[in-house]
Design an enzyme around this catalytic site. Structure first.
Site, short mmCIF file in Angstrom:
data_model
loop_
_atom_site.label_atom_id
_atom_site.label_comp_id
_atom_site.label_asym_id
_atom_site.label_seq_id
_atom_site.Cartn_x
_atom_site.Cartn_y
_atom_site.Cartn_z
CB ILE A 49 -0.98 0.01 1.19
CG1 ILE A 49 -0.26 -0.17 2.53
CG2 ILE A 49 -2.05 -1.03 1.03
CD1 ILE A 49 -1.20 -0.18 3.72
CG ASP A 50 0.03 4.13 -2.86
OD1 ASP A 50 0.75 3.32 -3.45
OD2 ASP A 50 -1.02 4.59 -3.34
CE LYS A 51 6.38 9.45 2.73
NZ LYS A 51 7.03 10.65 2.14
#
Length: 311
Positions: free
Chosen positions: A140-142
């Site tokens: 999942i994105d930062k």
């Protein structure tokens, strides 16, 4: 990974912003210190000239960025706190905090979830994805918080990867998006591929794209925002962020596909991987996990509730 050449253009709302702050928002999954090093090493040119990190931008400027080919680094275990939701000999389920990159890449060779996992699990991580992404089945994105499952051995990794391809791992997110969605629910079926001009972005496109399907349900409407629950049928890079922007309701606070939240500093997109469901790769037991909404999400909800009630 080869070096990258990128080009950005400043808009009216960018006037007066520091170059390093602005560029950190434009470059997904990199730190401000990495951006400052790029500027210091003259890999960033504003209208053709090298400037300092504190340079104040004006409307209509062209910013060219060269991200050099990364130098391979030895991954080190780091004692970084992890919110472990579940763990056994085969898998570990993590509730990832906002601001944490999942695996090392250019500009982020430490401080990642992988560095924390190496410290927590030692040698007990699968190596199917190589030394840079041990145990990582999906990411999942930062600036997206929430649940992801990590494989602690190769057998579990192979089984989880197969389940992911067969859409047998159910991932459900919650988000606040800009604007008011009138429908109670909907299905977004729009292929996603690399953006034709900005290589850091994805886009709905029919060129070199893959099928992407997202289902959404409205949880609550506010005068200028909507709280939605989203279920991924496929798992493309930035899928929810791209799809919501595509239908005119970008995720609130998304620096890449939307705009900053005017009500508070959200630290990026207000997007949380809340539920995760799958059959255990070894025992076959049904597993269901829930990560409570994080503070940044509930604070925005409280603000929206207050404004909608006239408080």
């Amino acid at each position: 990974m080869e070096s990258q050449e990128l080009e950005f253009h400043t808009a009216e709302e960018d006037a007066g912003l520091r170059l390093d702050v602005w560029l950190t928002e434009k470059l997904s999954d990199v730190t401000r210190s990495f951006v400052q090093k790029l500027i210091e090493d003259k890999h960033v040119l504003v209208d053709g000239s090298a400037v300092k990190s504190g340079f104040k931008l004006k409307k209509g400027m062209t910013v060219r960025v060269r991200i050099p080919e990364p130098v391979s680094a030895e991954l080190k275990p780091q004692d970084i706190p992890l919110d472990v939701v579940y763990e056994d000999a085969d898998i570990i389920v993590i509730n990832k905090q906002k601001d944490m990159v999942v695996h090392p890449a250019a500009g982020n060779w430490d401080g990642t979830l992988v560095n924390a996992l190496l410290n927590h699990c030692g040698d007990s991580l699968s190596d199917i994805n190589g030394v840079i992404r041990p145990g990582i089945v999906h990411r999942i994105d930062k600036d997206t918080s929430g649940l992801l499952v990590v494989a602690k051995n190769n057998a579990a990794h192979l089984r989880l990867s197969d389940m992911l391809k067969r859409h047998e791992i159910v991932r459900t997110y919650e988000a606040i998006v800009d604007g008011v969605i009138r429908e109670e629910s909907g299905r977004i079926d729009a292929p996603i591929g690399r953006h034709p001009t900005n290589r850091l972005k994805m886009a709905v496109t029919f060129r070199n794209a893959k099928e992407a399907i997202t289902h959404y349900t409205v949880v609550r409407r506010y005068p200028s925002h909507t709280w939605v629950r989203l279920k991924l049928e496929t798992g493309r890079t930035h899928q929810i962020r791209v799809h919501m922007a595509y239908i005119g309701h970008p995720v609130t606070g998304d620096p890449l596909y939307g705009k900053k939240c005017s009500l508070m500093d959200t630290g990026g997109q207000v997007l949380h991987a809340r539920f995760l469901e799958f059959m255990h790769p070894t025992t076959g037991q049904f597993m269901h996990f829930e990560a409570p909404l994080p503070d940044y999400f509930t604070r925005l909800v409280d603000l929206l509730e207050s404004r909608s009630s006239g408080g």
